[in-house]
Write a protein that holds these residues in place. Structure first.
Motif: not given
Lengths: 121, 121
Positions: A98, A101, A105, B51-52, B54-55
């Motif tokens: 996490r 990622v 981003n 990913g986003l 999940d974050v």
DNA sequence: CTTGACCTTCACATCAATGTGAGGGTTTGA
DNA sequence: TCAAACCCTCACATTGATGTGAAGGTCAAG
């Protein structure tokens, strides 16, 4: 302190403080009249809980993890069953990905903002 | 490719691929028979979306942010309204604090695991 | 003693991300 | 041509974290 004060000090709705209790994340004592009584130390704990929630951990996991995060965990971490340790390892790894990622981003957004700013249109 | 293949390549339920479409995160074209047709580039995009999510970012935000994250964003980022930029900055900052919280807690877990292991009971 | 600001429980509502299944078309290969 | 394996839409269910409101007890101050 009572729920109102804790709510203000942590920026957390009363409703949620009761919810966290229901989920076993905190357990305030009760005054004679039934009012919840919170230890001042819970201010930090609640803030930490919110951080973990915000980061995507479910209360179920937070409940397991919290005891391990207490700084002076001192003499006994008695209930460290193998399954629990496995859970922790797995969760730690998930947290690591996490972080990756999220960082990637965030940096991309940052870069984008920088470009837009210099491109100034 | 069709939805089944994309699903396998991204490890994402078909249901969710349709959901992401409904949320405006991707928009596959349609074949004559009504089947969705996905560009291979969407494999990466879907992974990024996951990913986003999940974050902790909601689809609504991801939708706004995604276009800014495309690497060759090239000539035109035309719709960069001030509000949008503000949103991005705010979100970037939230991501930063998330990273901090996440890192701190991950390290705490890590430390705990190390202690348990050496303490070997 | 009453009012207002607390507190209690209970319970239903919401929102996003998913699961799941019904009912039905399409494509492909035996 | 039939079955298996795809695909479609629609729609209701669920889970977790919350919001919200009702109905009512407690307590301090006027």
């Amino acid at each position: 302190m009572r729920i109102g004060e804790l709510s203000e000090r942590t920026g957390t709705a009363r409703r949620l403080l009761r919810y966290y209790e229901e989920q076993g994340l905190i357990n305030p004592s009760r005054a004679a009249n039934g009012y919840r009584e919170y230890d001042p130390a819970l201010v930090d704990r609640v803030i930490q809980i919110r951080g973990l929630l915000d980061v995507g951990l479910p209360t179920r996991l937070i409940k397991q993890i919290l005891p391990c995060l207490d700084k002076p965990r001192a003499i006994h971490f008695p209930d460290a069953t193998p399954e629990m340790l496995a859970t922790l390892e797995r969760e730690r790894d998930r947290m690591s990905t996490r972080i990756t990622v999220l960082t990637r981003n965030r940096d991309a957004i940052d870069e984008y903002l920088a470009e837009v700013r210099t491109g100034a249109r």
